[in-house]
Design a protein around this motif. Structure first.
Motif, PDB file in Angstrom:
ATOM      1  N   TYR A   1     -42.606 -51.501 -94.479  1.00 37.07           N
ATOM      2  CA  TYR A   1     -43.216 -51.567 -95.812  1.00 37.07           C
ATOM      3  C   TYR A   1     -44.476 -50.714 -95.889  1.00 37.07           C
ATOM      4  CZ  TYR A   1     -45.830 -53.456 -99.768  1.00 37.07           C
ATOM      5  OH  TYR A   1     -46.572 -53.580-100.915  1.00 37.07           O
ATOM      6  N   PHE A   2     -45.360 -50.864 -94.913  1.00 33.90           N
ATOM      7  CA  PHE A   2     -46.587 -50.067 -94.917  1.00 33.90           C
ATOM      8  C   PHE A   2     -46.267 -48.575 -94.814  1.00 33.90           C
ATOM      9  CE2 PHE A   2     -50.747 -52.374 -94.308  1.00 33.90           C
ATOM     10  CZ  PHE A   2     -50.287 -53.580 -94.815  1.00 33.90           C
ATOM     11  N   ALA A   3     -45.304 -48.209 -93.963  1.00 31.94           N
ATOM     12  CA  ALA A   3     -44.936 -46.799 -93.825  1.00 31.94           C
ATOM     13  C   ALA A   3     -44.376 -46.256 -95.133  1.00 31.94           C
ATOM     14  CB  ALA A   3     -43.910 -46.629 -92.700  1.00 31.94           C
ATOM     15  N   GLY A   4     -43.546 -47.038 -95.815  1.00 38.63           N
ATOM     16  CA  GLY A   4     -42.989 -46.597 -97.088  1.00 38.63           C
ATOM     17  C   GLY A   4     -44.037 -46.444 -98.163  1.00 38.63           C
ATOM     18  N   ILE A   5     -44.928 -47.432 -98.267  1.00 38.36           N
ATOM     19  CA  ILE A   5     -45.983 -47.398 -99.294  1.00 38.36           C
ATOM     20  C   ILE A   5     -46.918 -46.220 -99.083  1.00 38.36           C
ATOM     21  CG2 ILE A   5     -48.125 -48.561 -99.997  1.00 38.36           C
ATOM     22  CD1 ILE A   5     -45.819 -49.727-101.428  1.00 38.36           C
ATOM     23  N   PHE A   6     -47.412 -46.058 -97.853  1.00 41.05           N
ATOM     24  CA  PHE A   6     -48.381 -44.998 -97.590  1.00 41.05           C
ATOM     25  C   PHE A   6     -47.730 -43.615 -97.574  1.00 41.05           C
ATOM     26  CE2 PHE A   6     -50.917 -48.637 -96.374  1.00 41.05           C
ATOM     27  CZ  PHE A   6     -52.177 -48.265 -96.802  1.00 41.05           C
ATOM     28  N   ALA A   7     -46.435 -43.538 -97.275  1.00 43.16           N
ATOM     29  CA  ALA A   7     -45.725 -42.256 -97.385  1.00 43.16           C
ATOM     30  C   ALA A   7     -45.657 -41.820 -98.839  1.00 43.16           C
ATOM     31  CB  ALA A   7     -44.318 -42.381 -96.797  1.00 43.16           C
ATOM     32  N   LYS A   8     -45.396 -42.759 -99.746  1.00 40.81           N
ATOM     33  CA  LYS A   8     -45.371 -42.438-101.173  1.00 40.81           C
ATOM     34  C   LYS A   8     -46.747 -42.001-101.655  1.00 40.81           C
ATOM     35  CE  LYS A   8     -41.480 -45.268-102.739  1.00 40.81           C
ATOM     36  NZ  LYS A   8     -41.055 -46.342-103.660  1.00 40.81           N
ATOM     37  N   LYS A   9     -47.789 -42.687-101.179  1.00 38.50           N
ATOM     38  CA  LYS A   9     -49.154 -42.311-101.559  1.00 38.50           C
ATOM     39  C   LYS A   9     -49.483 -40.917-101.042  1.00 38.50           C
ATOM     40  CE  LYS A   9     -49.809 -46.346-103.369  1.00 38.50           C
ATOM     41  NZ  LYS A   9     -49.785 -46.492-104.849  1.00 38.50           N
ATOM     42  N   SER A  10     -48.990 -40.577 -99.858  1.00 37.71           N
ATOM     43  CA  SER A  10     -49.219 -39.245 -99.302  1.00 37.71           C
ATOM     44  C   SER A  10     -48.527 -38.180-100.136  1.00 37.71           C
ATOM     45  CB  SER A  10     -48.719 -39.194 -97.851  1.00 37.71           C
ATOM     46  OG  SER A  10     -48.903 -37.923 -97.295  1.00 37.71           O
ATOM     47  N   GLU A  11     -47.318 -38.490-100.605  1.00 39.70           N
ATOM     48  CA  GLU A  11     -46.552 -37.528-101.392  1.00 39.70           C
ATOM     49  C   GLU A  11     -47.177 -37.255-102.754  1.00 39.70           C
ATOM     50  OE1 GLU A  11     -42.731 -39.315-101.537  1.00 39.70           O
ATOM     51  OE2 GLU A  11     -42.258 -38.899 -99.423  1.00 39.70           O
TER      52      GLU A  11
END
Length: 387
Positions: free
Chosen positions: A130-140
């Motif tokens: 979940y954290f990886a998905g959320i922060f990956a979207k924020k990075s994008e």
């Protein structure tokens, strides 16, 4: 689908798979050796009771590993997938307080469905994904360093997970989840200034969680936990109480020397060392196989952690980097907490040794995590071959 499988099979990480398999099989052998006396003397069961149960767990682990290995990790950041993972996690964390069962320590951490499920083990992997998905979207979308847009929902999730697991009095897994969340965020590529602020916010979440637990339930310093703290400071003053397990663990380790007493020849497992097949299994390994046996396990676990860090450093995909770092941190922190408790470096928390200790939910979730790490590894190799 066939072309997808062929493409990723070419990049299959065989060293990672064989080390994982070797640790699981080694653990199975040691569970049999460590548990046979305990099963007969304390429960009246057959000597291979725990061995048979763990063997069944491993039979389930292999398909779990391959399913997650060939399920594209990028799907874990889909909104529907994240919502489903959170729904399952929070449902189980809620149910454990209603219909949960516990052990002698008083920790109500399992749900009995004919087989035991430990929701806190599931939560560790869900938090990583979940954290990886959320922060990956924020990075994008360029909002990674905008704290008001990036940390609210994940920290709220972390808060409720922290409170729920601490109310089970499962301190070990609470510590692991907190460290894992920090590791995933550290691997996101966030600026140090923003990361420092997030660490402060996580500290506030932990303090708020402890306060909430104190207000709802007097679970912060139960008699069992107080006894473990006293035993940590001086285990030899509590030989017949909470320090009993630690002291007998020391005896097992000291008896093994360099080469051990021989497989199956432990004395401490015959009623002296409580639950020798769970969080103190390394003491039995040290007694029976000596320092060499201990080094075999540590080298295998170190290889997996090193491999995860290596994968995280090689990939250019933020989500892949965070998943690899998160899975590596689960195994690394869990190993440290298990061995630290056994050696008296930190208070005992009842955390199993990854891939080695007896436990169904633990080995299945770790197998799923290794499968996901394998998928990320295959993607990184594929990415490199395309350059």
């Amino acid at each position: 689908m066939i072309s997808y499988l062929k493409r990723y099979t070419r990049n299959f990480d065989y060293p990672l798979f064989f080390v994982y398999l070797a640790l699981c099989l080694f653990g199975l052998v040691m569970i049999y050796s460590a548990s046979m006396g305990w099963a007969v003397m304390n429960y009246g069961w057959e000597p291979d009771y725990f061995f048979d149960k763990q063997k069944s767990n491993l039979i389930l682990c292999i398909p779990v590993f391959f399913i997650t290995a060939f399920f594209p990790y990028k799907h874990y950041k889909n909104k529907a997938t994240m919502q489903l993972m959170l729904l399952v996690m929070f449902t189980l964390l809620f149910l454990v307080h209603i219909i949960g069962v516990g052990g002698e320590s008083g920790s109500q951490s399992w749900i009995d469905l004919g087989f035991n499920i430990q929701p806190s083990e599931i939560a560790k992997l869900v938090i990583v994904l979940y954290f990886a998905g959320i922060f990956a979207k924020k990075s994008e979308n360029g909002t990674l360093d905008k704290l008001n847009e990036s940390v609210g929902p994940p920290l709220l999730v972390l808060f409720f997970v922290f409170v729920s697991i601490m109310m089970e009095t499962d301190v070990g897994n609470t510590m692991i989840i907190s460290f894992v969340a920090i590791s995933v965020i550290a691997a996101s590529g966030i600026k140090f200034k923003s990361f420092s602020k997030i660490i402060g916010l996580i500290g506030i979440v932990i303090v708020a969680g402890l306060f909430a637990i104190y207000m709802m339930k007097d679970a912060l310093l139960t008699p069992h936990r107080r006894g473990r703290l006293e035993a940590f400071f001086n285990p030899f003053d509590y030989e017949q109480g909470y320090g009993y397990q630690i002291v007998n663990g020391y005896i097992a380790i000291g008896s093994g020397g360099l080469t051990g007493l021989g497989l199956g020849n432990s004395n401490q497992k015959y009623g002296y060392l409580p639950e020798p097949h769970t969080d103190f299994i390394m003491a039995i390994i040290a007694e029976e196989l000596g320092l060499f046996g201990v080094l075999i396990v540590l080298c295998g676990l170190f290889f997996i952690v090193f491999k995860a860090i290596s994968i995280a450093l090689k990939t250019r995909d933020p989500q892949a980097r965070m998943i690899a770092a998160g899975i590596g941190s689960i195994i690394g922190f869990q190993t440290f907490i298990n061995l630290g408790g056994m050696l008296g470096i930190i208070p005992l928390t009842g955390v199993p040794l990854p891939f080695i200790s007896y436990g169904g939910t633990s080995i299945i979730i770790l197998s799923a995590a290794l499968g996901i790490l394998m998928n990320v590894s295959m993607f990184v190799k594929h990415e490199k071959n395309r350059q």
